[in-house]
Design a protein around this motif. Structure first.
Motif, PDB file in Angstrom:
ATOM      1  N   ASP A  55       0.651  -1.247  -0.112  1.00  0.00           N
ATOM      2  CA  ASP A  55       0.023  -0.020  -0.164  1.00  0.00           C
ATOM      3  C   ASP A  55       0.751   1.243  -0.102  1.00  0.00           C
ATOM      4  O   ASP A  55       1.987   1.350  -0.163  1.00  0.00           O
ATOM      5  CB  ASP A  55      -1.144   0.117   1.073  1.00  0.00           C
ATOM      6  N   LYS A  56       0.260   2.452   0.218  1.00  0.00           N
ATOM      7  CA  LYS A  56       0.838   3.653   0.064  1.00  0.00           C
ATOM      8  C   LYS A  56       2.083   4.020   1.116  1.00  0.00           C
ATOM      9  O   LYS A  56       2.730   4.545   0.984  1.00  0.00           O
ATOM     10  CB  LYS A  56      -0.019   4.806  -0.098  1.00  0.00           C
ATOM     11  N   ASP A  57       1.533   3.142   2.349  1.00  0.00           N
ATOM     12  CA  ASP A  57       2.721   3.568   3.579  1.00  0.00           C
ATOM     13  C   ASP A  57       3.489   2.428   3.504  1.00  0.00           C
ATOM     14  O   ASP A  57       4.153   2.045   4.603  1.00  0.00           O
ATOM     15  CB  ASP A  57       1.658   3.371   4.624  1.00  0.00           C
TER      16      ASP A  57
ATOM     17  N   TYR B 129      -6.628  -4.430  -2.379  1.00  0.00           N
ATOM     18  CA  TYR B 129      -6.771  -3.024  -3.048  1.00  0.00           C
ATOM     19  C   TYR B 129      -6.750  -1.943  -2.105  1.00  0.00           C
ATOM     20  O   TYR B 129      -7.803  -2.144  -1.167  1.00  0.00           O
ATOM     21  CB  TYR B 129      -7.759  -3.005  -4.078  1.00  0.00           C
ATOM     22  N   GLU B 130      -5.961  -1.007  -2.427  1.00  0.00           N
ATOM     23  CA  GLU B 130      -6.229   0.159  -1.352  1.00  0.00           C
ATOM     24  C   GLU B 130      -6.550   1.323  -2.215  1.00  0.00           C
ATOM     25  O   GLU B 130      -6.374   1.788  -3.448  1.00  0.00           O
ATOM     26  CB  GLU B 130      -4.862   0.579  -0.856  1.00  0.00           C
ATOM     27  N   ASP B 131      -7.921   2.041  -1.703  1.00  0.00           N
ATOM     28  CA  ASP B 131      -8.301   3.044  -2.350  1.00  0.00           C
ATOM     29  C   ASP B 131      -7.651   4.290  -2.109  1.00  0.00           C
ATOM     30  O   ASP B 131      -6.900   4.505  -1.089  1.00  0.00           O
ATOM     31  CB  ASP B 131     -10.162   3.316  -2.234  1.00  0.00           C
ATOM     32  N   SER B 132      -8.220   5.292  -2.622  1.00  0.00           N
ATOM     33  CA  SER B 132      -7.823   6.763  -2.614  1.00  0.00           C
ATOM     34  C   SER B 132      -8.007   7.367  -1.160  1.00  0.00           C
ATOM     35  O   SER B 132      -7.075   8.073  -0.540  1.00  0.00           O
ATOM     36  CB  SER B 132      -8.376   7.760  -3.502  1.00  0.00           C
ATOM     37  N   ASP B 133      -8.687   6.666  -0.298  1.00  0.00           N
ATOM     38  CA  ASP B 133      -8.802   7.048   1.217  1.00  0.00           C
ATOM     39  C   ASP B 133      -8.034   6.409   1.939  1.00  0.00           C
ATOM     40  O   ASP B 133      -8.263   6.608   3.326  1.00  0.00           O
ATOM     41  CB  ASP B 133     -10.639   6.947   1.587  1.00  0.00           C
TER      42      ASP B 133
END
Length: 795
Positions: free
Chosen positions: A195-197, A238-242
């Protein structure tokens, strides 16, 4: 490097691959709205037609993993990597399931059962990580399932744990099946998502885990347990924009929404009102508007987060096929999906599907899971069973067709006529057939027609793609036939119509009066005949009631027989329970009496009494355990512990352990395995119980001087364990009931030898829980042969 990438993209955009050869793109105009599909097959240099994985490296080259080699593609030529035996500068296996590029430009390639390969393109070297002493000796398994990574960290998922290669620290961290975090199906990695992190999400066949940058594991299976979600086979993450995490479950668990900050979990399934179309999720993706799109085994779903609402799309809404593999988005946020019958684009503005099939230039109508990719320049790739396709969605231009439906032919009573805007029917004409067509030849099967006859039909009638309609027995009057079509893109055209006028009848003619008389006579005849018909109906009803009485009598007799079988079962069970209890009570009374008389019990007698007490207690305990196990199986509470076991060793050891007992009854025991070793998935303890029951049953019904044979064979993915005896055999009329504990034959023989019938019933149930079967072949007076047939692998 940028110039090189532009050059590759330019070459790709100019070339279109047809079924036979490479030709310029303007020579292969698609039948479906002006989109060019490149069809890439073996004839173009692809090593094998089944494309399993697609990846684009930083130089713009495309990499295709197939079932027979790795393919590097520059838009014109292929460079194929294959296993070449002793050539150490070749890849170790040809079934390619995972591809990724690291920060140094090395290509990491995972193969099925043959480990990991690292391709150094600058030095034209391939490092095969499948030998002892090299890197792969530190991997948990050579059966690779997925590879992902970030920075200088590579995560390699296998069917036996996960491996982390930290290039900065020059170390390998592995998590095996034996580790506390992974065991059994939990070690079979299906998904690695970052994910983003930079939190790594690891999906297995039995759960979900996360790993932080310090390689600290967190077990998230409680989110399933606490929310009563039994399916833990992870298909996608899946990771969304939030920052919310969406988890797809593969069997029947549906979609899980997880807020990693608050820990809140929502499970969406098809059981919910307006929920998912199906609970088996294949892929998850999101558009820029925040909508979540879910591919399932039965339809496409869009979840609007702001409205908390699902929209389902299936074949009913125009989708080409309900089984969806993957989702990609074009520049206008339209989803393109690969299915089991071509590729579908959903136009979000017009709210309709445009479908493409093999007739539009696709490699075939069936595509593969995990074989879809969107390149950096927007080009989409979908891999299937006959090659793959690539195309630019921006090239798609819908060509509108505004022509009306043409009424091409009119037949009256089977004969074609000339017609204009009005058709006149004579008194004798009562059948008319009208044919029509829409001049849209791109995909005739997708055209849908609707029609109605004003004066007869209240609403429009769907004719699907049938282009004719017939009307019979029209009454006198004026009608207007109307027809409209929806073209292959889903656009409805203008209504075409034609008037029909039928002349009125001559009411006062002799023919009419004759008809009136005939009708009146017919009505009188019907009234006179009605009594006869009613009498016949009464007779038929009486016969039906009598038949029903016979059926009820048969059912009643069957019920009585069932109760008798149950009664026999409990009588037999009472015998089995009473015998060891009587022995135990007798020994207890004897010892009590001797103690009261202060008589000394010598050690030999005491040992004899205790041995009898112990044997009958065990017999009683086994019988009770069989009853409990049978009840558990019938209630669905029986659990198996499936592991890999050597079934030959298991059977031989167990048979040898019973050898002294069997031979003490003067029965010869022969153990004859036809194979030396065979590993299968089974619960060893339960299989041992089955073998003991069948061997014990054979010993029980085989007289002294007889023989028992234990034979082990393998056949078409199954292992057969045969126990053959020369005992009393089974009558053919009792064969169907020997595995039914209520239907167990109770006669003098079974009463003489003992047995409640629970053992065989329990054995059959355990074997069937292993997805196997228990077979019997017997002849009265000559012996029996029981075959336990077990699969090598459990589904």
């Amino acid at each position: 490097m940028i110039d090189k990438l532009k050059k590759i993209i330019f070459i790709i955009s100019m070339i279109i691959i047809t079924n036979e050869n490479l030709v310029f793109s303007d020579s292969n105009i698609s039948n479906n709205g002006g989109i060019n599909f490149k069809r890439i097959t073996i004839e173009d240099g692809l090593s094998q037609t089944t494309v399993e994985y697609i990846y684009q490296d930083s130089d713009g080259y495309m990499w295709f993993g197939t079932d027979d080699g790795l393919n590097k593609y520059d838009g014109i030529n292929f460079e194929v990597y294959k296993y070449k035996g002793e050539d150490e500068n070749s890849i170790s296996g040809n079934i390619i399931v995972a591809i990724i590029e690291d920060n140094d430009g090395y290509i990491w390639v995972g193969s099925n059962d043959e480990g990991v390969n690292i391709i150094d393109r600058s030095n034209d070297k391939v490092y095969r990580l499948d030998k002892e002493g090299e890197l792969n000796s530190l991997l948990t398994s050579t059966d690779i399932t997925v590879i992902n990574g970030y920075d200088n960290k590579i995560f390699i998922g296998t069917n036996n744990g996960i491996n982390i290669i930290d290039k900065d620290k020059k170390e390998i961290i592995k998590y095996l099946e034996s580790d506390s975090s992974f065991d059994s199906d939990k070690s079979k990695i299906r998904e690695i998502y970052i994910d983003k992190d930079k939190l790594v999400w690891i999906g297995t066949r039995d759960g979900l885990y996360t790993m932080d940058e310090n390689y600290k594991f967190s077990n998230l299976n409680d989110i399933f347990k606490d929310n009563n979600i039994n399916d833990r086979v992870i298909s996608s993450v899946y990771e969304d924009s939030d920052g919310e995490i969406w988890i797809g479950l593969s069997i029947d668990g549906g979609l899980v929404r997880y807020n990693k900050d608050t820990g809140k979990v929502i499970n969406y399934t098809s059981n919910d009102k307006n929920g998912l179309s199906y609970n088996s999720v294949k892929d998850i993706n999101g558009d820029s508007s925040g909508n979540i799109w879910i591919a399932t085994n039965y339809g496409l779903n869009k979840f609007n987060k702001s409205e908390n609402k699902f929209t389902q799309y299936t074949e009913k809404e125009g989708l080409s096929n309900n089984f969806i593999y993957g989702i990609l988005f074009d520049e206008e946020e339209n989803p393109w999906v690969s299915t089991n019958y071509g590729v579908s684009k959903y136009d979000i503005n017009k709210e309709k599907f445009v479908n493409f099939s093999i007739s539009d230039g696709l490699q075939g109508n069936e595509f593969n899971g995990y074989s879809y990719f969107k390149a950096s320049d927007g080009e989409m790739f979908f891999g299937g069973i006959s090659g793959l396709n690539s195309f630019y969605p921006k090239d798609y231009k819908e060509r509108e067709i505004k022509e009306k439906v043409n009424i091409s032919k009119v037949q009256i009573n089977g004969k074609s006529i000339n017609f204009d805007d009005v058709i006149k029917l004579g008194r004798e004409n009562n059948s008319i057939q009208i044919q029509y067509f829409l001049a849209d030849y791109r995909n005739v099967s997708k055209i849908k027609y609707y029609y109605k006859m004003e004066g007869i039909d209240d609403d429009w009638i769907s004719a699907e793609n049938m282009n004719y309609v017939s009307y019979n027995n029209l009454f006198a009057g004026e009608y207007e036939f109307q027809v409209v079509a929806i073209n292959s893109y889903g656009d409805m055209g203008e209504v075409e119509s034609i008037k029909i006028i039928k002349d009125p009848p001559i009411f006062m003619s002799k023919t009419a009066f004759a008809i009136y008389l005939i009708v009146i006579a017919f009505i009188l005849y019907r009234r006179w005949n009605r009594v006869k018909i009613l009498n016949k109906l009464v007779e038929q009803r009486t016969e039906q009631l009598n038949n029903k009485l016979v059926e009820n009598k048969i059912l009643y007799e069957q019920l009585i027989n069932q109760e008798k079988r149950k009664n026999n079962y409990f009588i037999n069970l009472s015998h089995e329970l009473r015998t060891p209890l009587n022995v135990i009570l007798s020994i207890e009374q004897l010892i009590t009496v001797l103690n009261k008389k202060d008589n000394h019990i010598d050690k030999k007698k005491l040992n004899h009494y205790m041995e009898a007490l112990r044997g009958n207690s065990k017999r009683l305990l086994k019988l009770i355990n069989d009853i409990i196990d049978t009840a558990k199986i019938e209630s669905g509470m029986y659990k198996l512990d499936m592991k890999d076991n050597d079934i030959v060793y298991l059977v031989e050891e167990l048979a040898l352990s019973m050898k002294d007992f069997i031979e003490s009854k003067d029965i010869e025991l022969i153990i004859d395995p036809e194979i030396e070793e065979k590993i299968i998935e089974c619960d060893a303890g339960e299989i041992e119980k089955c073998i003991v029951n069948v061997l014990g049953n054979a010993a029980k019904f085989t007289e002294a001087g007889g023989r028992i044979e234990v034979i082990i064979t393998e056949e078409n993915g199954f292992v057969n364990i045969k126990v053959k005896d020369t005992g009393i055999g089974i009558d053919k009329k009792d064969m169907k009931s020997i595995f039914d504990r209520f239907g167990q034959a109770y006669n003098k023989k079974t009463e003489e030898f003992g047995g409640s019938g629970i053992g065989l019933s329990l054995t059959k149930q355990i074997i069937e829980l292993h997805n196997g079967e228990l077979l019997v072949n017997s002849e009265l007076g000559k012996g029996s042969e029981f075959t336990m047939r077990l699969p090598e692998k459990q589904p």
